[in-house]
Scaffold this motif. Structure first.
Motif, PDB file in Angstrom:
ATOM      1  N   LEU A 182     100.536 -62.281  27.417  1.00  0.00           N
ATOM      2  CA  LEU A 182     101.808 -61.644  27.112  1.00  0.00           C
ATOM      3  C   LEU A 182     102.911 -62.672  26.988  1.00  0.00           C
ATOM      4  CD1 LEU A 182     101.798 -58.580  29.506  1.00  0.00           C
ATOM      5  CD2 LEU A 182     101.564 -58.554  27.042  1.00  0.00           C
ATOM      6  N   LYS A 183     103.753 -62.465  26.016  1.00  0.00           N
ATOM      7  CA  LYS A 183     104.908 -63.341  25.864  1.00  0.00           C
ATOM      8  C   LYS A 183     106.086 -62.731  26.600  1.00  0.00           C
ATOM      9  CE  LYS A 183     103.389 -65.283  21.600  1.00  0.00           C
ATOM     10  NZ  LYS A 183     103.765 -66.182  20.592  1.00  0.00           N
ATOM     11  N   GLY A 184     107.118 -63.519  26.828  1.00  0.00           N
ATOM     12  CA  GLY A 184     108.275 -63.082  27.597  1.00  0.00           C
ATOM     13  C   GLY A 184     108.951 -61.844  27.041  1.00  0.00           C
ATOM     14  N   GLY A 185     109.153 -61.763  25.741  1.00  0.00           N
ATOM     15  CA  GLY A 185     109.831 -60.617  25.144  1.00  0.00           C
ATOM     16  C   GLY A 185     109.035 -59.338  25.288  1.00  0.00           C
ATOM     17  N   LEU A 186     107.728 -59.436  25.124  1.00  0.00           N
ATOM     18  CA  LEU A 186     106.870 -58.267  25.256  1.00  0.00           C
ATOM     19  C   LEU A 186     106.839 -57.794  26.704  1.00  0.00           C
ATOM     20  CD1 LEU A 186     104.983 -56.354  23.795  1.00  0.00           C
ATOM     21  CD2 LEU A 186     103.128 -57.931  24.214  1.00  0.00           C
ATOM     22  N   LEU A 187     106.814 -58.729  27.639  1.00  0.00           N
ATOM     23  CA  LEU A 187     106.839 -58.381  29.052  1.00  0.00           C
ATOM     24  C   LEU A 187     108.124 -57.633  29.392  1.00  0.00           C
ATOM     25  CD1 LEU A 187     105.489 -58.636  31.835  1.00  0.00           C
ATOM     26  CD2 LEU A 187     106.764 -60.749  32.138  1.00  0.00           C
ATOM     27  N   ASP A 188     109.240 -58.082  28.853  1.00  0.00           N
ATOM     28  CA  ASP A 188     110.509 -57.386  29.069  1.00  0.00           C
ATOM     29  C   ASP A 188     110.434 -55.941  28.583  1.00  0.00           C
ATOM     30  OD1 ASP A 188     111.678 -59.573  30.159  1.00  0.00           O
ATOM     31  OD2 ASP A 188     112.864 -60.107  28.402  1.00  0.00           O
ATOM     32  N   ASP A 189     109.934 -55.764  27.374  1.00  0.00           N
ATOM     33  CA  ASP A 189     109.905 -54.434  26.775  1.00  0.00           C
ATOM     34  C   ASP A 189     108.974 -53.486  27.518  1.00  0.00           C
ATOM     35  OD1 ASP A 189     111.683 -55.307  24.894  1.00  0.00           O
ATOM     36  OD2 ASP A 189     110.179 -55.641  23.341  1.00  0.00           O
ATOM     37  N   ILE A 190     107.882 -53.982  28.003  1.00  0.00           N
ATOM     38  CA  ILE A 190     106.874 -53.117  28.615  1.00  0.00           C
ATOM     39  C   ILE A 190     107.150 -52.842  30.087  1.00  0.00           C
ATOM     40  CG2 ILE A 190     104.432 -52.986  29.252  1.00  0.00           C
ATOM     41  CD1 ILE A 190     103.783 -54.466  26.688  1.00  0.00           C
ATOM     42  N   VAL A 191     107.614 -53.821  30.819  1.00  0.00           N
ATOM     43  CA  VAL A 191     107.707 -53.690  32.279  1.00  0.00           C
ATOM     44  C   VAL A 191     109.148 -53.688  32.778  1.00  0.00           C
ATOM     45  CG1 VAL A 191     107.064 -54.738  34.467  1.00  0.00           C
ATOM     46  CG2 VAL A 191     105.455 -54.791  32.565  1.00  0.00           C
ATOM     47  N   ILE A 192     109.892 -54.709  32.478  1.00  0.00           N
ATOM     48  CA  ILE A 192     111.188 -54.918  33.123  1.00  0.00           C
ATOM     49  C   ILE A 192     112.226 -53.878  32.704  1.00  0.00           C
ATOM     50  CG2 ILE A 192     113.084 -56.553  33.409  1.00  0.00           C
ATOM     51  CD1 ILE A 192     110.976 -58.797  33.164  1.00  0.00           C
ATOM     52  N   VAL A 193     112.341 -53.587  31.427  1.00  0.00           N
ATOM     53  CA  VAL A 193     113.365 -52.643  30.961  1.00  0.00           C
ATOM     54  C   VAL A 193     113.138 -51.242  31.538  1.00  0.00           C
ATOM     55  CG1 VAL A 193     114.348 -51.520  28.925  1.00  0.00           C
ATOM     56  CG2 VAL A 193     113.916 -53.985  28.908  1.00  0.00           C
ATOM     57  N   PRO A 194     111.919 -50.676  31.482  1.00  0.00           N
ATOM     58  CA  PRO A 194     111.737 -49.352  32.101  1.00  0.00           C
ATOM     59  C   PRO A 194     112.020 -49.348  33.604  1.00  0.00           C
ATOM     60  CG  PRO A 194     109.921 -49.826  30.628  1.00  0.00           C
ATOM     61  CD  PRO A 194     110.728 -51.075  30.740  1.00  0.00           C
ATOM     62  N   LEU A 195     111.669 -50.433  34.295  1.00  0.00           N
ATOM     63  CA  LEU A 195     111.962 -50.495  35.729  1.00  0.00           C
ATOM     64  C   LEU A 195     113.464 -50.506  35.995  1.00  0.00           C
ATOM     65  CD1 LEU A 195     109.258 -52.984  37.057  1.00  0.00           C
ATOM     66  CD2 LEU A 195     109.402 -50.521  37.435  1.00  0.00           C
ATOM     67  N   LEU A 196     114.202 -51.255  35.198  1.00  0.00           N
ATOM     68  CA  LEU A 196     115.654 -51.309  35.381  1.00  0.00           C
ATOM     69  C   LEU A 196     116.317 -49.971  35.042  1.00  0.00           C
ATOM     70  CD1 LEU A 196     116.494 -54.883  34.090  1.00  0.00           C
ATOM     71  CD2 LEU A 196     116.460 -54.073  36.450  1.00  0.00           C
ATOM     72  N   ILE A 197     115.813 -49.274  34.024  1.00  0.00           N
ATOM     73  CA  ILE A 197     116.355 -47.951  33.681  1.00  0.00           C
ATOM     74  C   ILE A 197     116.106 -46.980  34.827  1.00  0.00           C
ATOM     75  CG2 ILE A 197     116.064 -45.958  32.154  1.00  0.00           C
ATOM     76  CD1 ILE A 197     115.591 -47.987  29.877  1.00  0.00           C
ATOM     77  N   THR A 198     114.886 -46.996  35.369  1.00  0.00           N
ATOM     78  CA  THR A 198     114.547 -46.122  36.493  1.00  0.00           C
ATOM     79  C   THR A 198     115.421 -46.426  37.699  1.00  0.00           C
ATOM     80  OG1 THR A 198     112.265 -46.011  35.719  1.00  0.00           O
ATOM     81  CG2 THR A 198     112.674 -45.345  37.988  1.00  0.00           C
ATOM     82  N   LEU A 199     115.605 -47.689  38.007  1.00  0.00           N
ATOM     83  CA  LEU A 199     116.443 -48.087  39.135  1.00  0.00           C
ATOM     84  C   LEU A 199     117.888 -47.637  38.939  1.00  0.00           C
ATOM     85  CD1 LEU A 199     116.747 -49.678  41.793  1.00  0.00           C
ATOM     86  CD2 LEU A 199     117.240 -51.684  40.392  1.00  0.00           C
TER      87      LEU A 199
END
Length: 69
Positions: free
Chosen positions: A2-19
């Protein structure tokens, strides 16, 4: 791998929205939901989207002509 941008889209952004949603107090969420249910819906004015649709259609035609050669 996984590249950094894809990791952001798949994991980090949904977690931040949920938080973010969980950090909003429940009375505020209930108030907003109550307002949404009681307000009348806006009319759909599809003709405002017409210039954007035409722009996308034009760009699609230009891209097809460009890539065809």
């Amino acid at each position: 791998m996984l590249k950094g941008g894809l990791l952001d889209d798949i994991v980090i952004v949904p977690l931040l929205i949920t938080l973010t949603i969980k950090l909003i107090p429940k009375p505020i969420i209930d108030d907003i939901k109550g307002r949404v249910d009681t307000q009348e819906k806006l009319g759909k004015k599809w003709y405002f989207a017409l210039p954007i649709v035409l722009l996308y259609a034009y760009l699609l035609v230009v891209a097809i002509q460009y890539f065809r050669g």
